[in-house]
Motif scaffolding. Structure first.
Motif, mmCIF file in Angstrom:
data_model
loop_
_atom_site.group_PDB
_atom_site.id
_atom_site.type_symbol
_atom_site.label_atom_id
_atom_site.label_comp_id
_atom_site.label_asym_id
_atom_site.label_seq_id
_atom_site.Cartn_x
_atom_site.Cartn_y
_atom_site.Cartn_z
ATOM 1 N N THR A 139 0.831 -1.199 0.000
ATOM 2 C CA THR A 139 0.000 0.000 0.000
ATOM 3 C C THR A 139 0.865 1.247 0.000
ATOM 4 O O THR A 139 0.597 2.208 -0.703
ATOM 5 N N LYS A 140 1.923 1.208 0.810
ATOM 6 C CA LYS A 140 2.799 2.367 0.911
ATOM 7 C C LYS A 140 3.494 2.646 -0.410
ATOM 8 O O LYS A 140 3.608 3.789 -0.837
ATOM 9 N N ASP B 216 2.529 1.913 -3.399
ATOM 10 C CA ASP B 216 1.604 2.273 -4.462
ATOM 11 C C ASP B 216 0.871 3.584 -4.177
ATOM 12 O O ASP B 216 -0.127 3.881 -4.816
ATOM 13 N N SER B 217 1.309 4.360 -3.206
ATOM 14 C CA SER B 217 0.630 5.585 -2.846
ATOM 15 C C SER B 217 0.755 6.624 -3.950
ATOM 16 O O SER B 217 1.660 6.592 -4.782
ATOM 17 N N LYS C 175 3.123 12.674 -4.235
ATOM 18 C CA LYS C 175 2.841 13.961 -3.615
ATOM 19 C C LYS C 175 3.821 15.027 -4.115
ATOM 20 O O LYS C 175 4.992 14.749 -4.331
ATOM 21 N N CYS D 20 5.924 5.590 -5.965
ATOM 22 C CA CYS D 20 4.592 6.192 -5.972
ATOM 23 C C CYS D 20 4.022 6.094 -7.379
ATOM 24 O O CYS D 20 4.709 5.676 -8.318
#
Length: 211
Positions: A69-70, A72-73, A76, A105
């Motif tokens: 999950t981290k 594939d964030s 930003k 990301c």
């Protein structure tokens, strides 16, 4: 005397045998209890070990899911670096986005782009319109880059306005970054609310291994 001595020993042995028989009597209840206790202890030990193994597997699975999950964030703005330059094609700018964050990301779609003049944020021009190109999800590992293209129709009337920077907002973000055009000047007609003179393609002109 010898006979009496032998008889005494036999008696003692017999008594001992009866004692042992009495201890083992009761339809094997005592032995069964001991066996049951041993089996219960063994089962509890196995259950405990199995629970620990199961807990370890769950912990490892949860950790893996958290890492996935981290990684594939959504990218930003604070973790990105932007540069812009002429692409080598007339009236086209290439905007490079580098992932300076520690984790992988992803982004998908169109960046928000607005022309900015030399006088600062108050000296802004039109927002770029989106082309009809379909974008796909781009995954960017730490240190890798992706790009998008900006197209514009230069003013030929002599009444256009010149811009030297861009305000870029990555897809699915609300924070923008001012990007210098590296000496390129974009002169377009004043925004009349009609057909736009600046267009942006979706992110995905990718140069890293995470295409």
């Amino acid at each position: 005397m010898r006979v009496k001595k032998i008889s005494a020993l036999v008696l003692v042995a017999a008594v001992a045998g009866l004692s042992l028989t009495a201890c083992g009597s009761g339809d094997g209840t005592s032995a069964a209890a001991d066996t049951s206790a041993s089996t219960s202890a063994s089962t509890n030990a196995n259950d405990s070990a199995g629970g620990e193994r199961s807990g370890s597997k769950l912990s490892a699975t949860n950790q893996s899911q958290t890492q996935t999950t981290k990684s594939d964030s959504v990218c930003k703005t604070d973790n990105l670096a932007f540069t812009a330059a002429a692409s080598g094609i007339k009236n086209e700018i290439v905007v490079d986005i580098k992932n300076n964050g520690a984790n992988t990301c992803s982004m998908r779609g169109f960046a928000g782009v607005q022309l900015v003049g030399p006088d600062g944020l108050g000296d802004t021009g039109p927002d770029a319109a989106r082309t009809d190109t379909t974008g796909s999800t781009v995954t960017i590992a730490s240190g890798e880059e992706t790009q998008f293209l900006l197209h514009y129709i230069p003013d030929t009337s002599g009444n256009g306005k010149t811009y030297t920077r861009l305000s870029v907002t990555p897809p699915n973000e609300t924070v923008s970054e001012i990007v210098d055009l590296d000496g390129v000047n974009i002169t377009v007609a004043p925004d009349s609310g009609n057909s736009p003179d600046v267009f942006v393609d979706p992110v995905g002109y990718h140069t890293g291994s995470g295409k």
